[in-house]
Scaffold this motif. Structure first.
Motif, PDB file in Angstrom:
ATOM      1  N   THR A  10      25.753  -2.504   9.697  1.00 23.84           N
ATOM      2  CA  THR A  10      25.419  -3.779  10.341  1.00 23.84           C
ATOM      3  C   THR A  10      26.312  -4.900   9.820  1.00 23.84           C
ATOM      4  OG1 THR A  10      23.113  -3.150  10.692  1.00 23.84           O
ATOM      5  CG2 THR A  10      23.600  -5.495  10.693  1.00 23.84           C
ATOM      6  N   MET A  11      26.461  -4.975   8.495  1.00 23.04           N
ATOM      7  CA  MET A  11      27.253  -6.039   7.892  1.00 23.04           C
ATOM      8  C   MET A  11      28.743  -5.880   8.189  1.00 23.04           C
ATOM      9  SD  MET A  11      24.984  -7.931   6.708  1.00 23.04           S
ATOM     10  CE  MET A  11      23.295  -7.961   6.114  1.00 23.04           C
ATOM     11  N   LEU A  12      29.231  -4.641   8.197  1.00 20.66           N
ATOM     12  CA  LEU A  12      30.635  -4.401   8.535  1.00 20.66           C
ATOM     13  C   LEU A  12      30.923  -4.855   9.967  1.00 20.66           C
ATOM     14  CD1 LEU A  12      31.302  -0.891   6.947  1.00 20.66           C
ATOM     15  CD2 LEU A  12      32.354  -3.054   6.269  1.00 20.66           C
ATOM     16  N   ALA A  13      30.025  -4.488  10.883  1.00 16.07           N
ATOM     17  CA  ALA A  13      30.198  -4.888  12.285  1.00 16.07           C
ATOM     18  C   ALA A  13      30.158  -6.403  12.434  1.00 16.07           C
ATOM     19  CB  ALA A  13      29.117  -4.236  13.152  1.00 16.07           C
ATOM     20  N   THR A  14      29.262  -7.040  11.686  1.00 18.74           N
ATOM     21  CA  THR A  14      29.169  -8.506  11.723  1.00 18.74           C
ATOM     22  C   THR A  14      30.463  -9.138  11.250  1.00 18.74           C
ATOM     23  OG1 THR A  14      26.783  -8.431  11.311  1.00 18.74           O
ATOM     24  CG2 THR A  14      27.903 -10.512  10.842  1.00 18.74           C
ATOM     25  N   ALA A  55      20.008 -14.697   7.741  1.00 15.89           N
ATOM     26  CA  ALA A  55      21.314 -14.916   8.355  1.00 15.89           C
ATOM     27  C   ALA A  55      21.978 -16.172   7.791  1.00 15.89           C
ATOM     28  CB  ALA A  55      21.164 -15.024   9.873  1.00 15.89           C
ATOM     29  N   VAL A  56      21.218 -17.256   7.684  1.00 16.17           N
ATOM     30  CA  VAL A  56      21.761 -18.524   7.186  1.00 16.17           C
ATOM     31  C   VAL A  56      22.125 -18.423   5.702  1.00 16.17           C
ATOM     32  CG1 VAL A  56      21.200 -20.939   6.692  1.00 16.17           C
ATOM     33  CG2 VAL A  56      20.609 -19.957   8.914  1.00 16.17           C
ATOM     34  N   GLY A  57      21.208 -17.881   4.891  1.00 16.83           N
ATOM     35  CA  GLY A  57      21.465 -17.754   3.455  1.00 16.83           C
ATOM     36  C   GLY A  57      22.669 -16.880   3.157  1.00 16.83           C
ATOM     37  N   THR A  58      22.780 -15.749   3.862  1.00 19.10           N
ATOM     38  CA  THR A  58      23.916 -14.842   3.669  1.00 19.10           C
ATOM     39  C   THR A  58      25.215 -15.487   4.109  1.00 19.10           C
ATOM     40  OG1 THR A  58      22.444 -12.943   4.029  1.00 19.10           O
ATOM     41  CG2 THR A  58      24.808 -12.544   4.210  1.00 19.10           C
ATOM     42  N   SER A  59      25.168 -16.203   5.221  1.00 20.86           N
ATOM     43  CA  SER A  59      26.355 -16.897   5.708  1.00 20.86           C
ATOM     44  C   SER A  59      26.854 -17.917   4.688  1.00 20.86           C
ATOM     45  CB  SER A  59      26.043 -17.595   7.038  1.00 20.86           C
ATOM     46  OG  SER A  59      27.142 -18.371   7.476  1.00 20.86           O
ATOM     47  N   LEU A  60      25.944 -18.710   4.124  1.00 22.66           N
ATOM     48  CA  LEU A  60      26.337 -19.711   3.125  1.00 22.66           C
ATOM     49  C   LEU A  60      26.988 -19.059   1.911  1.00 22.66           C
ATOM     50  CD1 LEU A  60      23.252 -22.110   3.248  1.00 22.66           C
ATOM     51  CD2 LEU A  60      25.593 -22.693   3.910  1.00 22.66           C
ATOM     52  N   ALA A  61      26.457 -17.910   1.496  1.00 19.11           N
ATOM     53  CA  ALA A  61      27.017 -17.228   0.327  1.00 19.11           C
ATOM     54  C   ALA A  61      28.443 -16.749   0.592  1.00 19.11           C
ATOM     55  CB  ALA A  61      26.123 -16.049  -0.069  1.00 19.11           C
ATOM     56  N   THR A  62      28.707 -16.259   1.808  1.00 21.66           N
ATOM     57  CA  THR A  62      30.076 -15.822   2.116  1.00 21.66           C
ATOM     58  C   THR A  62      31.029 -17.011   2.174  1.00 21.66           C
ATOM     59  OG1 THR A  62      29.789 -15.947   4.533  1.00 21.66           O
ATOM     60  CG2 THR A  62      29.176 -13.883   3.460  1.00 21.66           C
ATOM     61  N   ILE A  63      30.512 -18.171   2.574  1.00 19.49           N
ATOM     62  CA  ILE A  63      31.350 -19.365   2.693  1.00 19.49           C
ATOM     63  C   ILE A  63      31.839 -19.834   1.324  1.00 19.49           C
ATOM     64  CG2 ILE A  63      31.281 -21.834   3.306  1.00 19.49           C
ATOM     65  CD1 ILE A  63      29.448 -21.019   5.661  1.00 19.49           C
ATOM     66  N   ILE A  64      31.095 -19.541   0.265  1.00 20.48           N
ATOM     67  CA  ILE A  64      31.545 -19.910  -1.089  1.00 20.48           C
ATOM     68  C   ILE A  64      32.945 -19.350  -1.337  1.00 20.48           C
ATOM     69  CG2 ILE A  64      31.169 -19.553  -3.559  1.00 20.48           C
ATOM     70  CD1 ILE A  64      28.173 -19.600  -3.029  1.00 20.48           C
ATOM     71  N   PHE A  65      33.135 -18.079  -1.009  1.00 22.55           N
ATOM     72  CA  PHE A  65      34.400 -17.412  -1.300  1.00 22.55           C
ATOM     73  C   PHE A  65      35.505 -17.837  -0.326  1.00 22.55           C
ATOM     74  CE2 PHE A  65      30.896 -14.729  -2.707  1.00 22.55           C
ATOM     75  CZ  PHE A  65      31.212 -14.586  -4.054  1.00 22.55           C
ATOM     76  N   GLY A 222      25.635  -8.001   2.639  1.00 18.77           N
ATOM     77  CA  GLY A 222      26.315  -8.874   3.585  1.00 18.77           C
ATOM     78  C   GLY A 222      27.420  -9.678   2.929  1.00 18.77           C
ATOM     79  N   VAL A 223      27.120 -10.235   1.753  1.00 19.33           N
ATOM     80  CA  VAL A 223      28.123 -11.027   1.033  1.00 19.33           C
ATOM     81  C   VAL A 223      29.327 -10.158   0.667  1.00 19.33           C
ATOM     82  CG1 VAL A 223      28.582 -12.390  -1.042  1.00 19.33           C
ATOM     83  CG2 VAL A 223      26.379 -12.599   0.127  1.00 19.33           C
ATOM     84  N   ALA A 224      29.043  -8.933   0.216  1.00 21.80           N
ATOM     85  CA  ALA A 224      30.113  -8.042  -0.233  1.00 21.80           C
ATOM     86  C   ALA A 224      30.978  -7.527   0.910  1.00 21.80           C
ATOM     87  CB  ALA A 224      29.512  -6.860  -0.994  1.00 21.80           C
ATOM     88  N   LEU A 225      30.406  -7.398   2.107  1.00 29.15           N
ATOM     89  CA  LEU A 225      31.126  -6.772   3.212  1.00 29.15           C
ATOM     90  C   LEU A 225      31.618  -7.747   4.275  1.00 29.15           C
ATOM     91  CD1 LEU A 225      28.945  -3.562   3.770  1.00 29.15           C
ATOM     92  CD2 LEU A 225      31.051  -3.802   2.445  1.00 29.15           C
ATOM     93  N   ILE A 226      30.822  -8.766   4.577  1.00 30.26           N
ATOM     94  CA  ILE A 226      31.200  -9.671   5.670  1.00 30.26           C
ATOM     95  C   ILE A 226      32.450 -10.474   5.324  1.00 30.26           C
ATOM     96  CG2 ILE A 226      30.512 -11.708   6.974  1.00 30.26           C
ATOM     97  CD1 ILE A 226      27.659 -10.674   6.951  1.00 30.26           C
TER      98      ILE A 226
END
Length: 273
Positions: A10-14, A55-65, A222-226
């Motif tokens: 799911t996360m890879l596809a996202t 979805a929102v929390g995971t998105s914010l975490a990816t935005i850090i990087f 999600g953070v690790a893959l998205i």
């Protein structure tokens, strides 16, 4: 492990979809990741009451990087307005913190409604020929210099997006050069993502409805893959973008956001789950 493998796919596809669209349309990942991840989590059967929170929390975490990398690159080119960062930064930071607390306290349908309404407004802006609209000659000071960044931080945290979606549009309307607006917005993204992510972790801690591999409302898989998949796929989308004009890209982004807004508003009203 039984629930982890489907989550990985799911996360890879996202990440793939988000990277392609982000590269094609030149937008930050959050405005793409949140609706795609919300739909993906729905397929996985995650409780609708917390699905948008994840979805929102995971998105914010990816935005850090992604914002760290982007801000560093823009700063090296001298495209980050550090004076404005010092002026607006504290209010964006506090606004994001407050936005994450409010978001964690409301139902997913409320977050979907906020995302849908704002996405619809941005879609309208992109569909209309407003590229040269400059209602302000400079960045306002006084109350406007406090309210504007606070709203950018708060709404961005509630929607799971970085600095680009609001900051670039706002700064260009304040007669700032587009490249400087983009570079400064990249650093704003970090000031939004860090307190926003912490807020979603703390406020979602121990929720029994969370899917596998979550820490609060942030999904670690999600953070690790998205983030890496988005980085890998964005250049392909960018290559496709060069075959289109600026106006065609604006129209494409407007149509995409219009579809996203419609889905989110239908979700908010309970027609979609």
């Amino acid at each position: 492990m039984e629930g982890l493998l489907p989550l990985v796919f799911t996360m890879l596809a996202t990440g793939v979809v988000a990277g392609l669209i982000a590269g094609l349309l030149g937008v930050g990942g959050g405005i793409v990741i949140v609706p795609v991840l919300d739909a993906a989590l729905a397929i996985r059967g995650v409780d609708p009451a917390i699905r948008m929170h994840v979805a929102v929390g995971t998105s914010l975490a990816t935005i850090i990087f992604t914002s760290m990398s982007s801000a560093r690159a823009h700063h090296a080119r001298g495209a980050v307005d550090m004076k404005l960062v010092k002026q607006w930064g504290p209010f964006i930071f506090v606004g994001s913190m407050m936005g994450s607390v409010v978001a964690a306290a409301v139902d997913s349908s409320v977050l979907a409604a906020i995302f849908g309404v704002v996405a619809l407004l941005i879609a309208i802006q992109m569909l209309l020929p407003l590229e040269d609209y400059r209602p302000w000659k400079e960045v306002p000071r006084g109350p406007g210099g406090i309210i504007t960044p606070s709203m950018i931080g708060g709404l961005s945290a509630m929607m799971g997006i970085g600095g680009g979606t609001f900051s670039v549009a706002t700064l260009t309307m304040m007669s700032q050069p587009i490249h400087r607006a983009v570079g400064t917005a990249a650093l704003f993204g970090l000031l939004i993502a860090v307190p926003g992510t912490l807020g979603f972790i703390v406020n979602g801690w121990g929720d029994p409805r969370l899917p596998a591999a979550n820490i609060g409302y942030v999904n670690l898989v999600g953070v690790a893959l998205i983030a890496p998949m988005t980085v890998m796929m964005a250049p392909l989308g960018a290559r496709l973008a060069h075959k289109l004009s600026r106006r065609q890209l604006s129209l494409a982004f407007g149509v995409f956001l219009g579809i996203v807004a419609l889905r989110m508003l239908l979700r908010a009203t309970g027609i979609l789950t």
